[in-house]
Motif scaffolding. Structure first.
Motif, PDB file in Angstrom:
ATOM      1  N   VAL A  13       7.204   6.248   2.172  1.00 38.79           N
ATOM      2  CA  VAL A  13       7.234   7.707   2.003  1.00 38.79           C
ATOM      3  C   VAL A  13       7.357   8.355   3.376  1.00 38.79           C
ATOM      4  N   PHE A  14       8.063   9.476   3.436  1.00 44.08           N
ATOM      5  CA  PHE A  14       8.196  10.180   4.699  1.00 44.08           C
ATOM      6  C   PHE A  14       6.976  11.060   4.947  1.00 44.08           C
ATOM      7  N   GLU A  15       6.679  11.245   6.215  1.00 44.57           N
ATOM      8  CA  GLU A  15       5.554  12.093   6.611  1.00 44.57           C
ATOM      9  C   GLU A  15       5.732  13.490   6.029  1.00 44.57           C
ATOM     10  N   GLU A  16       4.648  14.051   5.561  1.00 41.47           N
ATOM     11  CA  GLU A  16       4.537  15.377   4.945  1.00 41.47           C
ATOM     12  C   GLU A  16       5.103  15.429   3.521  1.00 41.47           C
ATOM     13  N   ALA A  17       5.595  14.332   3.008  1.00 43.99           N
ATOM     14  CA  ALA A  17       6.054  14.278   1.615  1.00 43.99           C
ATOM     15  C   ALA A  17       4.866  13.923   0.726  1.00 43.99           C
ATOM     16  N   PRO A  18       4.971  14.230  -0.583  1.00 43.68           N
ATOM     17  CA  PRO A  18       3.903  13.839  -1.504  1.00 43.68           C
ATOM     18  C   PRO A  18       4.018  12.360  -1.876  1.00 43.68           C
ATOM     19  N   VAL A  19       2.903  11.795  -2.315  1.00 39.68           N
ATOM     20  CA  VAL A  19       2.906  10.407  -2.762  1.00 39.68           C
ATOM     21  C   VAL A  19       2.049  10.269  -4.018  1.00 39.68           C
ATOM     22  N   GLU A  20       2.475   9.382  -4.910  1.00 39.83           N
ATOM     23  CA  GLU A  20       1.687   9.050  -6.094  1.00 39.83           C
ATOM     24  C   GLU A  20       1.628   7.537  -6.216  1.00 39.83           C
ATOM     25  N   LEU A  21       0.431   7.014  -6.368  1.00 44.85           N
ATOM     26  CA  LEU A  21       0.225   5.584  -6.562  1.00 44.85           C
ATOM     27  C   LEU A  21      -0.280   5.379  -7.987  1.00 44.85           C
ATOM     28  N   ARG A  22       0.421   4.520  -8.715  1.00 43.75           N
ATOM     29  CA  ARG A  22       0.128   4.363 -10.136  1.00 43.75           C
ATOM     30  C   ARG A  22      -0.851   3.221 -10.401  1.00 43.75           C
ATOM     31  N   CYS A  23      -1.769   3.492 -11.327  1.00 38.19           N
ATOM     32  CA  CYS A  23      -2.775   2.505 -11.712  1.00 38.19           C
ATOM     33  C   CYS A  23      -2.979   2.587 -13.221  1.00 38.19           C
ATOM     34  N   ASN A  24      -2.834   1.479 -13.896  1.00 36.45           N
ATOM     35  CA  ASN A  24      -3.150   1.382 -15.317  1.00 36.45           C
ATOM     36  C   ASN A  24      -4.232   0.334 -15.515  1.00 36.45           C
ATOM     37  N   TYR A  25      -5.066   0.550 -16.510  1.00 37.78           N
ATOM     38  CA  TYR A  25      -6.152  -0.382 -16.733  1.00 37.78           C
ATOM     39  C   TYR A  25      -6.235  -0.781 -18.196  1.00 37.78           C
ATOM     40  N   SER A  26      -6.952  -1.860 -18.425  1.00 42.55           N
ATOM     41  CA  SER A  26      -7.184  -2.341 -19.780  1.00 42.55           C
ATOM     42  C   SER A  26      -8.652  -2.707 -19.907  1.00 42.55           C
TER      43      SER A  26
END
Lengths: 112, 116
Positions: A13-26
């Motif tokens: 990701v570039f600096e100052e851009a948004p980021v989303e990290l995905r997590c799913n659980y069971s």
């Protein structure tokens, strides 16, 4: 049995851009959910945790996560990243009487 | 701010040798955990102590690994003999409340082991 899946092993990701990290659980029972960050050659530091109540959880360093029970997800977001956010991020869950179970991690590389 | 202490930070050893890692949890924390983190993976619990008692060592390879927390404070994890596959980061963590499911675990900086 309980498990955690982090859908992205690496996120550039570039600096100052948004980021989303995905997590799913069971899990067949109610769980508590955590996000930890690990900087190179260091231990894990807690970013935030969901225990109950509001599904939007705010943590340190401008991170937040949203618990979605119907989708069994706990995605982590930050609206604007810094170079210093380059690290590995781990989603984890814990159910009553059980151990803390970690996902495989997502490596975030922030580019200038 | 109180922290979990671990030593050494790095250890290089040859296979079949014995190695030991030390952990000093945050003062007053009743529960202590040892995790193994293989490169590129999340940590996996090896052993959990409640005061001086082991409450979960189901994932500890007991033929070569041992752990103790004799006075319910600091702890030692030993591997004898070390094997190539033991190369990993060994993390220690502690938490305050006995058996608290929601209790935060605080991690130390880890010991990185390389077995040659």
């Amino acid at each position: 049995a309980q498990s955690v899946t982090q859908l992205d092993s690496q996120v550039p990701v570039f600096e100052e851009a948004p980021v989303e990290l995905r997590c799913n659980y069971s899990s067949s029972v109610s769980v508590y959910l955590f996000w930890y960050v690990q900087y190179p050659n260091q231990g894990l530091q807690l970013l935030l945790k969901y225990l109950s109540g509001s599904t939007l959880v705010k943590g340190i360093n401008g991170f937040e996560a949203e618990f979605n029970k119907s989708q069994t997800s706990f995605h982590l977001r930050k609206p604007s990243v810094h170079i210093s956010d380059t690290a590995e991020y781990f989603c984890a869950l814990k159910a009553a009487g059980n151990k803390l179970t970690f996902g495989g991690g997502t490596r975030v590389l922030v580019k200038p | 701010e109180a922290e979990v202490a671990q030593s050494p930070r790095y250890k290089i050893t040859e296979k079949s040798q014995a190695v030991a890692f030390w952990c000093d949890p945050i003062s007053g924390h009743a529960t202590l955990y040892w995790y193994r983190q293989i490169l590129g993976q999340g940590p996996e619990l090896l052993v959990q102590f409640q005061d001086e008692s082991v409450v979960d060592d189901s994932q500890l390879p007991k033929d070569r690994f041992s752990a103790e927390r004799l006075k319910g404070v600091d702890s030692t994890l030993k591997i004898q003999p070390a094997e190539l596959g033991d190369s990993a980061m060994y993390l220690c963590a502690s938490s305050r409340i006995r058996g608290g499911t929601s209790e935060t675990q605080y991690f130390g900086p880890g010991t990185r082991l390389l077995v040659l």
